[in-house]
Design an enzyme around this catalytic site. Structure first.
Site, short mmCIF file in Angstrom:
data_model
loop_
_atom_site.label_atom_id
_atom_site.label_comp_id
_atom_site.label_asym_id
_atom_site.label_seq_id
_atom_site.Cartn_x
_atom_site.Cartn_y
_atom_site.Cartn_z
N TYR A 1 -14.16 1.90 -0.60
CA TYR A 1 -14.71 0.64 -1.43
C TYR A 1 -15.23 -0.77 0.44
CZ TYR A 1 -13.51 1.78 -5.32
OH TYR A 1 -13.35 2.83 -6.56
N GLU B 1 -17.30 -11.20 11.51
CA GLU B 1 -16.67 -11.30 10.83
C GLU B 1 -15.05 -11.62 11.52
OE1 GLU B 1 -14.96 -7.34 9.57
OE2 GLU B 1 -16.63 -7.08 8.12
N HIS C 1 -6.37 -10.54 2.10
CA HIS C 1 -7.46 -10.82 1.67
C HIS C 1 -7.96 -12.36 1.71
CE1 HIS C 1 -12.11 -10.50 2.81
NE2 HIS C 1 -12.21 -9.69 3.81
N ARG D 1 -7.72 -13.44 9.37
CA ARG D 1 -7.90 -13.94 8.08
C ARG D 1 -5.84 -14.24 7.79
NH1 ARG D 1 -9.38 -7.88 6.62
NH2 ARG D 1 -11.36 -8.40 7.22
N HIS E 1 -4.80 -6.35 0.70
CA HIS E 1 -6.33 -6.13 1.22
C HIS E 1 -5.74 -4.84 1.78
CE1 HIS E 1 -10.03 -5.12 2.60
NE2 HIS E 1 -9.72 -5.60 3.90
N ARG F 1 -3.82 -7.30 11.21
CA ARG F 1 -5.15 -6.57 11.69
C ARG F 1 -6.14 -7.02 11.82
NH1 ARG F 1 -9.33 -3.97 8.27
NH2 ARG F 1 -9.05 -4.87 7.18
N LEU G 1 -11.38 1.39 10.35
CA LEU G 1 -11.55 2.99 10.31
C LEU G 1 -11.78 2.77 11.36
CD1 LEU G 1 -14.82 1.00 7.46
CD2 LEU G 1 -13.56 2.77 7.28
P1 FAD Z 1 -8.00 6.45 1.97
O1 FAD Z 1 -9.08 6.26 2.63
O2 FAD Z 1 -7.21 5.30 1.36
O3 FAD Z 1 -7.74 7.44 1.59
C1 FAD Z 1 -6.63 8.21 0.86
C2 FAD Z 1 -6.18 9.26 0.82
O4 FAD Z 1 -5.24 9.89 0.50
C3 FAD Z 1 -6.57 9.55 -0.78
O5 FAD Z 1 -7.40 10.43 -0.69
C4 FAD Z 1 -6.23 9.62 -1.63
O6 FAD Z 1 -6.68 10.10 -2.89
C5 FAD Z 1 -4.55 10.75 -0.94
N1 FAD Z 1 -3.70 10.75 -1.10
C6 FAD Z 1 -2.67 9.47 -1.54
N2 FAD Z 1 -1.91 9.53 -1.73
C7 FAD Z 1 -1.44 11.18 -2.08
C8 FAD Z 1 -0.65 12.06 -2.74
N3 FAD Z 1 0.28 11.75 -3.30
N4 FAD Z 1 -0.92 13.60 -2.56
C9 FAD Z 1 -2.42 13.87 -2.66
N5 FAD Z 1 -3.53 12.95 -1.78
C10 FAD Z 1 -2.72 11.68 -2.29
N6 FAD Z 1 -11.79 -1.79 7.36
C11 FAD Z 1 -12.46 -1.48 7.48
O7 FAD Z 1 -12.78 -1.27 9.21
N7 FAD Z 1 -13.34 -2.08 7.65
C12 FAD Z 1 -13.64 -2.17 6.81
O8 FAD Z 1 -14.92 -3.14 6.04
C13 FAD Z 1 -12.47 -2.50 5.42
N8 FAD Z 1 -13.26 -3.03 4.46
C14 FAD Z 1 -12.42 -3.01 3.21
C15 FAD Z 1 -13.02 -3.04 2.12
C16 FAD Z 1 -11.73 -3.22 0.69
C17 FAD Z 1 -12.26 -2.94 -0.84
C18 FAD Z 1 -11.13 -2.07 1.58
C19 FAD Z 1 -9.90 -1.94 0.05
C20 FAD Z 1 -10.67 -1.89 2.86
C21 FAD Z 1 -11.39 -2.71 4.11
N9 FAD Z 1 -11.08 -1.69 4.61
C22 FAD Z 1 -12.22 -2.37 5.72
C23 FAD Z 1 -9.44 -1.16 5.55
C24 FAD Z 1 -10.16 0.31 5.44
O9 FAD Z 1 -11.10 0.86 4.37
C25 FAD Z 1 -9.12 1.93 5.32
O10 FAD Z 1 -7.93 0.42 5.72
C26 FAD Z 1 -9.16 2.89 5.34
O11 FAD Z 1 -10.58 3.03 4.67
C27 FAD Z 1 -8.14 3.88 5.53
O12 FAD Z 1 -7.90 4.73 5.45
P2 FAD Z 1 -7.40 6.14 5.15
O13 FAD Z 1 -7.84 7.64 5.11
O14 FAD Z 1 -6.74 6.18 6.05
O15 FAD Z 1 -7.04 5.71 3.74
C1 SIN Z 2 -14.73 -7.14 4.43
O1 SIN Z 2 -15.64 -6.77 4.80
O2 SIN Z 2 -14.37 -8.54 4.70
C2 SIN Z 2 -13.31 -6.11 4.71
C3 SIN Z 2 -12.91 -6.01 6.36
C4 SIN Z 2 -11.92 -5.40 7.26
O3 SIN Z 2 -10.70 -5.20 5.82
O4 SIN Z 2 -11.88 -4.63 8.26
#
Ligand code: FAD
Ligand code: SIN
Length: 517
Positions: free
Chosen positions: A45, A114, A242, A289, A350, A385, A391
């Site tokens: 997302y 941003e 957010h 933010r 967020h 943050r 990411l």
């Molecule tokens: P996730 O991508 O959330 O993956 C978590 C994984 O763990 C999933 O596969 C889930 O199924 C699995 N999981 C969880 N619990 C269990 C369990 N008990 N058993 C098995 N599997 C499990 N950040 C930026 O830097 N730039 C952006 O533009 C940005 N935009 C964003 C927009 C939105 C709408 C959101 C919600 C977040 C955004 N963020 C952004 C934040 C960023 O997307 C997240 O912090 C980052 O993607 C987290 O990655 P992750 O791999 O740690 O976790």
């Molecule tokens: C956004 O696109 O506003 C989200 C960016 C982020 O959470 O880092």
């Protein structure tokens, strides 16, 4: 039941877990488990993009300073410097595996801006950067012969000495992770998976609040598992809201209107059209933010409105649609033409800055257990943050952590005599009505008392209410069959408790933690 054994067991298939898998796969057998479809992650997302110093106007010191400014200087100096200086290399690796980032007509990267950034430094793929990164990573993971990915596998708890009846006498540093108990949602069997190295990559906690941009998977499972295993968790009070999620009360999760839209020139306004942000911060709609979300919250309270507006009407239509096709289409699908009407927006939970405490190599306080991505607390973000730094944090810590894990793995043997769980699970809980109701209560408690603005009385009330839910749910957990919904509720109650407890400890207002006295 036979126990499966893997050199590296990774829980989570977002940017953090997939990156850790690709980095370790040349050195052993890797299993990634994920509780939903493999691409259902916060990562998918992500809209705005990934931050890095990429052109001659910018430099590392500026990105470092912006990260400290956003984080109210509670950031860890080494974490900030490591992440910022490794950013270009790690992002180049994402491109090398096939991730696309938008370019200008002249062929250079189309860098966006941003909140809190003093420069244009966000690489993005339209307004769907996370989806593009997830796509490229998953493709590479599927091609790798050493990586298995198991969808619909729900991790219940990590296996430690506790499950073997071994007493850990000295300190919590002696706790060791031997693998994970997992509910195979399709077969409804609880399986024992043994690992030399386990990596928690379970993402965020947004679902602990009633309004969130996070998908349903964001239930803080990894943090709760580590806390139950007596690992260290820190900074949970720093929950980022957010400022601009689309106001559409019945939609869950809330659709995000990226901060990059404000970077493109959109302006926050009151119902009467007043541009109010200048009264709060000279950076206006592009202040960090925490400041913008708090200002919106305050304006909503003053005016009694449930939302405010983002004004895009003056922006270049063609450029807007090119940069933000999904946001444009979403608004139009709800009858909001951003060039005729202002977009109604409201803050939404967020991102979590705290989580499982890790060192510079992503090693948690539990032996053989690493944590990367949003579930971890590296110190990068401090009290708030900086946009698009998460990411980035995930790929940098997956890289540095994997190097350490590969060396450690060579010296570790699988644990013998680990007992099986010896119970079945179910996808469909017996007392769904109790679970649904308790979940709503948790989300209301957290939103009403532990949101953008807190006070000692509100926190105490939240603590007392949550304690009742905790006791009720532990009884349910002991008496009924294990299910993902029940476990997630249990984990959310734990996460809520940690947010409240850490918020109570921090007396001063700082960054995302704002206390009324
Ligand atoms: P996730 O991508 O959330 O993956 C978590 C994984 O763990 C999933 O596969 C889930 O199924 C699995 N999981 C969880 N619990 C269990 C369990 N008990 N058993 C098995 N599997 C499990 N950040 C930026 O830097 N730039 C952006 O533009 C940005 N935009 C964003 C927009 C939105 C709408 C959101 C919600 C977040 C955004 N963020 C952004 C934040 C960023 O997307 C997240 O912090 C980052 O993607 C987290 O990655 P992750 O791999 O740690 O976790
Ligand atoms: C956004 O696109 O506003 C989200 C960016 C982020 O959470 O880092």
């Amino acid at each position: 039941m036979a126990q499966q054994k893997f050199d590296f067991l990774i829980i989570g298939s977002g940017i953090a877990g997939l990156s850790f898998a690709l980095k370790t796969a040349a050195h052993g057998k890797v299993l990634i488990i994920t509780k939903a479809n493999e691409d259902e992650t916060n990562t998918k997302y992500a809209q705005g993009g990934i931050a890095a110093v990429w052109n001659e106007h910018d430099n590392f010191e500026k990105h470092i300073q912006d990260t400290f400014d956003a984080g109210a200087n509670l950031n860890d100096d080494e974490a900030v410097r490591t992440v910022v200086t490794q950013a270009p290399e790690r992002i180049q690796e994402l491109m090398d595996i096939g991730t696309s980032f938008d370019k200008t007509a002249e062929g250079s990267f189309d860098l966006a801006r941003e909140g809190g950034h003093s420069e244009h430094r966000i690489l993005h793929y339209k307004d769907a950067t996370g989806k593009e990164i997830e796509r490229a990573l998953l493709k590479k993971v599927h091609e790798h012969p050493n990586i298995t990915i198991a969808n619909h596998y729900f991790a219940i708890d990590i296996i430690t000495q506790h499950h073997l009846g071994e007493i850990v006498t000295s300190n919590t540093k002696d706790i060791t992770c031997y693998g994970v108990y997992v509910l195979n949602i399709r077969s409804q069997k609880i399986e024992t998976i043994l690992s030399k190295i386990t990596c928690m990559a379970t993402g965020g906690v947004g679902q602990v609040y009633a309004t969130t941009t996070n998908p349903l998977i964001a239930t803080g499972d990894g943090i709760a598992m580590v806390y139950r295993a007596k690992g260290y968790v820190q900074d949970m009070e720093f929950v980022q809201f957010h400022p601009t999620s689309l106001y559409n009360p019945n939609e869950q999760p809330s659709f995000l209107i990226s901060e990059a839209v404000r970077g493109f020139g959109a302006v926050l306004r009151n119902a009467d059209g007043t541009e109010f942000m200048q009264q709060y911060d000279q950076r206006g709609s592009l202040a960090p933010r925490d400041i913008v979300a708090r200002a919106i919250d305050n304006e909503m309270k003053i005016t009694g409105n449930d939302y405010l507006y983002l004004d895009c009407r003056h922006l270049d239509r063609k450029g807007f649609i090119e940069h933000f096709p999904n946001i444009y289409n979403k608004c139009m699908s709800l009858g909001i033409d951003p060039f005729k009407q202002m977009i109604p927006v409201v803050p939404a939970a967020h991102y979590l800055c705290g989580g499982i405490v890790v060192n510079k190599q992503a090693q948690s306080s539990i032996q053989h257990l690493y944590a990367v991505g949003e579930c971890s607390r590296t110190g990068l973000h401090g009290a708030n943050r900086l946009a698009s730094n998460s990411l980035l944090e995930a790929v940098v810590y997956a890289h540095n952590g994997s190097k350490d894990a590969i060396e450690k793995m060579k010296t570790i043997a699988f644990k013998d005599a680990v007992p099986n769980w010896n119970a079945e699970g179910t996808e469909h809980p017996e007392e769904m009505v109790l679970i649904t109701q308790s979940l709503k209560e948790v989300q209301q408690i957290m939103s009403n008392y532990v949101g953008i603005v807190r006070s000692p009385l509100r926190l105490q009330r939240a603590f007392d209410r949550l304690e009742i839910l905790y006791k009720e749910n532990e009884t349910l957990y002991d008496k009924t069959t294990i299910s993902p919904k029940l476990c997630q509720l249990r984990n959310l109650i734990c996460v809520g408790y940690l947010i409240i407890k850490h918020a109570m400890r921090r007396k001063e207002s700082v960054g995302l933690h704002y206390m009324l006295r």
